[in-house]
Design a protein around this motif. Structure first.
Motif, PDB file in Angstrom:
ATOM      1  N   HIS A  93      -3.723  26.987  46.316  1.00  0.00           N
ATOM      2  CA  HIS A  93      -5.165  26.746  46.272  1.00  0.00           C
ATOM      3  C   HIS A  93      -5.647  26.636  44.822  1.00  0.00           C
ATOM      4  O   HIS A  93      -6.632  25.951  44.542  1.00  0.00           O
ATOM      5  CB  HIS A  93      -5.889  27.893  47.007  1.00  0.00           C
ATOM      6  CG  HIS A  93      -7.368  27.700  47.079  1.00  0.00           C
ATOM      7  ND1 HIS A  93      -7.946  26.599  47.686  1.00  0.00           N
ATOM      8  CD2 HIS A  93      -8.398  28.451  46.626  1.00  0.00           C
ATOM      9  CE1 HIS A  93      -9.258  26.692  47.591  1.00  0.00           C
ATOM     10  NE2 HIS A  93      -9.567  27.796  46.952  1.00  0.00           N
TER      11      HIS A  93
ATOM     12  N   ASP B 131     -22.364  28.587  48.185  1.00  0.00           N
ATOM     13  CA  ASP B 131     -21.391  27.693  48.816  1.00  0.00           C
ATOM     14  C   ASP B 131     -20.842  26.637  47.853  1.00  0.00           C
ATOM     15  O   ASP B 131     -21.007  25.434  48.060  1.00  0.00           O
ATOM     16  CB  ASP B 131     -22.008  27.001  50.045  1.00  0.00           C
ATOM     17  CG  ASP B 131     -22.374  28.008  51.115  1.00  0.00           C
ATOM     18  OD1 ASP B 131     -21.651  29.010  51.258  1.00  0.00           O
ATOM     19  OD2 ASP B 131     -23.392  27.798  51.810  1.00  0.00           O
ATOM     20  N   VAL B 132     -20.218  27.102  46.782  1.00  0.00           N
ATOM     21  CA  VAL B 132     -19.544  26.184  45.852  1.00  0.00           C
ATOM     22  C   VAL B 132     -18.049  26.516  45.814  1.00  0.00           C
ATOM     23  O   VAL B 132     -17.642  27.659  46.023  1.00  0.00           O
ATOM     24  CB  VAL B 132     -20.094  26.254  44.406  1.00  0.00           C
ATOM     25  CG1 VAL B 132     -21.496  25.720  44.319  1.00  0.00           C
ATOM     26  CG2 VAL B 132     -20.005  27.652  43.850  1.00  0.00           C
ATOM     27  N   ASP B 133     -17.269  25.474  45.592  1.00  0.00           N
ATOM     28  CA  ASP B 133     -15.812  25.586  45.523  1.00  0.00           C
ATOM     29  C   ASP B 133     -15.411  25.113  44.123  1.00  0.00           C
ATOM     30  O   ASP B 133     -15.511  23.921  43.833  1.00  0.00           O
ATOM     31  CB  ASP B 133     -15.212  24.653  46.590  1.00  0.00           C
ATOM     32  CG  ASP B 133     -13.994  25.231  47.259  1.00  0.00           C
ATOM     33  OD1 ASP B 133     -13.617  26.367  46.928  1.00  0.00           O
ATOM     34  OD2 ASP B 133     -13.421  24.527  48.124  1.00  0.00           O
TER      35      ASP B 133
ATOM     36  N   SER C 169     -17.101  21.602  43.618  1.00  0.00           N
ATOM     37  CA  SER C 169     -17.482  20.947  44.873  1.00  0.00           C
ATOM     38  C   SER C 169     -18.565  21.787  45.539  1.00  0.00           C
ATOM     39  O   SER C 169     -18.438  23.005  45.633  1.00  0.00           O
ATOM     40  CB  SER C 169     -16.278  20.819  45.807  1.00  0.00           C
ATOM     41  OG  SER C 169     -15.293  19.992  45.233  1.00  0.00           O
TER      42      SER C 169
ATOM     43  N   LEU D  58     -21.001  22.410  48.829  1.00  0.00           N
ATOM     44  CA  LEU D  58     -21.062  22.170  50.277  1.00  0.00           C
ATOM     45  C   LEU D  58     -22.379  21.497  50.671  1.00  0.00           C
ATOM     46  O   LEU D  58     -23.444  21.838  50.158  1.00  0.00           O
ATOM     47  CB  LEU D  58     -20.922  23.524  51.009  1.00  0.00           C
ATOM     48  CG  LEU D  58     -20.750  23.468  52.524  1.00  0.00           C
ATOM     49  CD1 LEU D  58     -19.470  22.760  52.914  1.00  0.00           C
ATOM     50  CD2 LEU D  58     -20.754  24.883  53.109  1.00  0.00           C
ATOM     51  N   ASN D  59     -22.261  20.569  51.626  1.00  0.00           N
ATOM     52  CA  ASN D  59     -23.421  19.895  52.225  1.00  0.00           C
ATOM     53  C   ASN D  59     -24.223  19.056  51.239  1.00  0.00           C
ATOM     54  O   ASN D  59     -25.448  18.967  51.326  1.00  0.00           O
ATOM     55  CB  ASN D  59     -24.347  20.915  52.914  1.00  0.00           C
ATOM     56  CG  ASN D  59     -23.679  21.566  54.108  1.00  0.00           C
ATOM     57  OD1 ASN D  59     -22.813  20.967  54.739  1.00  0.00           O
ATOM     58  ND2 ASN D  59     -24.064  22.787  54.418  1.00  0.00           N
TER      59      ASN D  59
ATOM     60  N   PRO E  56     -10.997  10.107  49.725  1.00  0.00           N
ATOM     61  CA  PRO E  56     -11.321  11.318  48.956  1.00  0.00           C
ATOM     62  C   PRO E  56     -10.172  11.666  48.016  1.00  0.00           C
ATOM     63  O   PRO E  56      -9.042  11.217  48.194  1.00  0.00           O
ATOM     64  CB  PRO E  56     -11.495  12.383  50.036  1.00  0.00           C
ATOM     65  CG  PRO E  56     -10.743  11.857  51.217  1.00  0.00           C
ATOM     66  CD  PRO E  56     -10.832  10.368  51.149  1.00  0.00           C
TER      67      PRO E  56
ATOM     68  N   GLN F 161      -7.723  17.489  48.025  1.00  0.00           N
ATOM     69  CA  GLN F 161      -7.179  17.700  49.373  1.00  0.00           C
ATOM     70  C   GLN F 161      -5.910  18.554  49.311  1.00  0.00           C
ATOM     71  O   GLN F 161      -5.726  19.454  50.125  1.00  0.00           O
ATOM     72  CB  GLN F 161      -6.885  16.358  50.043  1.00  0.00           C
ATOM     73  CG  GLN F 161      -8.151  15.660  50.539  1.00  0.00           C
ATOM     74  CD  GLN F 161      -7.856  14.449  51.405  1.00  0.00           C
ATOM     75  OE1 GLN F 161      -6.992  13.639  51.065  1.00  0.00           O
ATOM     76  NE2 GLN F 161      -8.574  14.298  52.504  1.00  0.00           N
TER      77      GLN F 161
ATOM     78  N   GLY G  50      -6.724  22.051  48.940  1.00  0.00           N
ATOM     79  CA  GLY G  50      -7.581  22.635  49.982  1.00  0.00           C
ATOM     80  C   GLY G  50      -8.997  22.874  49.494  1.00  0.00           C
ATOM     81  O   GLY G  50      -9.724  23.710  50.022  1.00  0.00           O
ATOM     82  N   ILE G  51      -9.402  22.104  48.490  1.00  0.00           N
ATOM     83  CA  ILE G  51     -10.759  22.219  47.931  1.00  0.00           C
ATOM     84  C   ILE G  51     -11.651  21.192  48.638  1.00  0.00           C
ATOM     85  O   ILE G  51     -11.214  20.089  48.966  1.00  0.00           O
ATOM     86  CB  ILE G  51     -10.737  21.905  46.410  1.00  0.00           C
ATOM     87  CG1 ILE G  51      -9.836  22.898  45.666  1.00  0.00           C
ATOM     88  CG2 ILE G  51     -12.143  21.860  45.835  1.00  0.00           C
ATOM     89  CD1 ILE G  51     -10.466  24.179  45.290  1.00  0.00           C
ATOM     90  N   LEU G  52     -12.889  21.552  48.842  1.00  0.00           N
ATOM     91  CA  LEU G  52     -13.873  20.642  49.421  1.00  0.00           C
ATOM     92  C   LEU G  52     -13.909  19.345  48.618  1.00  0.00           C
ATOM     93  O   LEU G  52     -14.009  19.383  47.389  1.00  0.00           O
ATOM     94  CB  LEU G  52     -15.232  21.345  49.346  1.00  0.00           C
ATOM     95  CG  LEU G  52     -16.372  20.837  50.208  1.00  0.00           C
ATOM     96  CD1 LEU G  52     -16.075  21.083  51.682  1.00  0.00           C
ATOM     97  CD2 LEU G  52     -17.660  21.548  49.797  1.00  0.00           C
ATOM     98  N   THR G  53     -13.831  18.197  49.301  1.00  0.00           N
ATOM     99  CA  THR G  53     -13.829  16.926  48.552  1.00  0.00           C
ATOM    100  C   THR G  53     -15.218  16.324  48.426  1.00  0.00           C
ATOM    101  O   THR G  53     -15.459  15.508  47.545  1.00  0.00           O
ATOM    102  CB  THR G  53     -12.914  15.866  49.196  1.00  0.00           C
ATOM    103  OG1 THR G  53     -13.477  15.473  50.449  1.00  0.00           O
ATOM    104  CG2 THR G  53     -11.511  16.398  49.395  1.00  0.00           C
ATOM    105  N   HIS G  54     -16.134  16.693  49.331  1.00  0.00           N
ATOM    106  CA  HIS G  54     -17.467  16.102  49.169  1.00  0.00           C
ATOM    107  C   HIS G  54     -18.292  16.956  48.200  1.00  0.00           C
ATOM    108  O   HIS G  54     -17.964  18.101  47.927  1.00  0.00           O
ATOM    109  CB  HIS G  54     -18.152  15.899  50.527  1.00  0.00           C
ATOM    110  CG  HIS G  54     -18.668  17.129  51.188  1.00  0.00           C
ATOM    111  ND1 HIS G  54     -18.154  17.645  52.345  1.00  0.00           N
ATOM    112  CD2 HIS G  54     -19.683  17.967  50.850  1.00  0.00           C
ATOM    113  CE1 HIS G  54     -18.824  18.720  52.691  1.00  0.00           C
ATOM    114  NE2 HIS G  54     -19.757  18.946  51.795  1.00  0.00           N
TER     115      HIS G  54
END
Lengths: 71, 368
Positions: free
Chosen positions: B116, B267-269, B287, B289-290, B320, B325, B328-332
């Motif tokens: 990760h 909610d940040v990655d 990254s 979220l939302n 993406p 990916q 396992g990190i949020l791509t959006h």
């Protein structure tokens, strides 16, 4: 066993499926399930990241179908 | 000159390189391979630049080849190894797309998982590496700034006497060559040198042959521009002098950004551990979220900040980021912040002050 809902996001581009899911999960109770249908190539990996960040549980049914349990 | 708010990794030619470039076109216009006096002068300039760059990279000048097509250096380095035809090509999951594509086309290949935090699985490397293997690894990733443990990787590969190629595109000489290596790729851009030039290092104790069809013994097409070589040498000397102070300052700034973003935005990655031995000092990947990455990039641009993004919704990307990916990190909602030498702390603080409000507004607009 909680209520089982279906969220159809087939054809929607990321991040729309994740945003729609986040909204839907807010109205659910712990233990409720929702099936997300989405085919954007980013959805699967983003859903796993979303579950890690929010503490909810995701089961991959297929490449375009996912079961989410609200924790 | 540093442009305020330019956090997207695009950097101008180092002033030391710019200072010699125009004069270099006047002094080094002749082909170094020619017979006349002008060519002899060009040969002298080329050799001096070769020795200057080799000295900074810690190699023998004979181990250095200039390439005018810097994007080809890593693929050519791998294809010039005798093991390429029959051996196994082992690559990290976060390598550049063209290296992953090359691995997919080879007879035998393996892709190494990353954790990760973006670090290659050394246990899997131990299992996969064989005597005829080629291992292709980045010193650091340009999207996330995550640095690999080259010392340990080189020990594992060296113990098998396999080949090790290292791509220094992201780190440049901020990361030193390990004890054991076969070939290495240093685009001049990695030290704020000119684009259109790169350096391929070929360890003199390893076998390598130019994979391009040639009737000569040349190890590169030699299609580079000599003035760019001279500018690259001057840039490298200047950039390394700047880095002594700037690396620590940029490290402090990205550490502050990591801490403030995690504290002020829910909610940040944030990619990577941020530990100094596992990350470049100037790169941060966040990254959120939302959030649509495209909307975020555009909102920041309206405030005068240029950032890059690994999100598929940003116009230039179709898929993406495979790097995010794999980790396992949020791509959006992804933005990549790359701080250049000379960046002002006040600009970074203004960015940090604006970001929570922009995120809040974009989330409200998205109904998230």
């Amino acid at each position: 066993m909680g209520e089982n809902l279906v969220l159809d996001c087939l054809g929607a581009l990321c991040p729309t499926p994740i945003i729609q899911l986040s909204k839907a999960v807010r109205t659910m109770n712990p233990g409720d399930h929702i099936t997300l249908k989405a085919d954007d190539p980013a959805t699967k990996s983003d859903l796993i990241a979303w579950a890690r960040m929010t503490g909810n549980h995701v089961t991959i049914i297929s490449e375009t179908s996912f079961d989410i349990e609200k924790s | 000159m540093v442009t305020a708010g330019a956090f997207d990794g695009e950097r101008p030619l180092h002033p030391a390189g710019a200072a010699v470039l125009l004069a270099a076109f006047e002094r080094g216009w002749a082909q170094p391979g020619g017979l006349g006096e002008a060519s002899a002068h060009s040969r002298h300039l080329l050799q001096a630049a070769r020795e200057e760059i080799a000295g900074h990279l810690g190699v023998n000048p004979t181990e250095l080849e200039f390439w005018g097509e810097s994007a080809l250096i890593s693929p050519m380095a791998l294809q010039g190894m005798p093991a390429f035809t029959e051996g196994k090509l082992i690559v990290g999951a976060t390598e550049r797309q063209e290296i992953l594509a090359l691995a997919a086309r080879t007879k035998s290949s393996a892709t190494l998982r990353v954790s990760h935090s973006g670090l290659i699985d050394h246990d899997q490397l131990l299992e996969e590496v064989e005597r005829d293997s080629i291992v292709a690894i980045q010193s650091a990733n340009i999207e996330t700034g995550v640095c690999q443990n080259l010392k340990e990787i080189s020990q594992i590969v060296g113990a098998m006497k396999a080949e090790l190629h290292i791509d220094y595109s992201a780190s440049g000489p901020l990361v030193r060559l390990p004890h054991y290596w076969s070939t290495a790729d240093f685009p001049a851009k990695s030290w704020d040198g000119p684009s259109g030039l790169g350096v391929m290092l070929i360890n003199k104790s390893h076998r390598w042959a130019n994979p391009l069809a040639t009737a000569t013994t040349r190890r590169s097409p030699e299609s580079y521009s000599l003035p760019l070589v001279l500018a690259a040498a001057a840039s490298l000397t200047g950039w390394l002098a700047d880095s002594k102070n700037e690396s620590e300052r940029l490290r402090n700034l990205t550490t502050m950004m990591r801490e403030v973003i995690a504290r002020t935005i829910p909610d940040v990655d944030i990619a990577g551990s941020g530990k100094s031995e596992e990350s470049l000092p100037h790169i941060l990947s966040v990254s959120i979220l939302n959030i649509s990455g495209e909307r975020l990039v555009n909102a920041l641009a309206r405030e005068g900040f240029a950032v890059a993004s690994g999100s598929a919704c940003v116009a230039s990307a179709i898929e993406p980021s495979h790097v995010l990916q794999a980790m396992g990190i949020l791509t959006h909602g992804n933005i990549r912040i790359s701080l250049m030498h000379g960046v002002q702390e006040s600009d970074v603080k203004r960015f940090l002050a604006l970001l929570p409000g922009i995120i809040s507004q974009l989330r409200t607009e998205a109904g998230a």
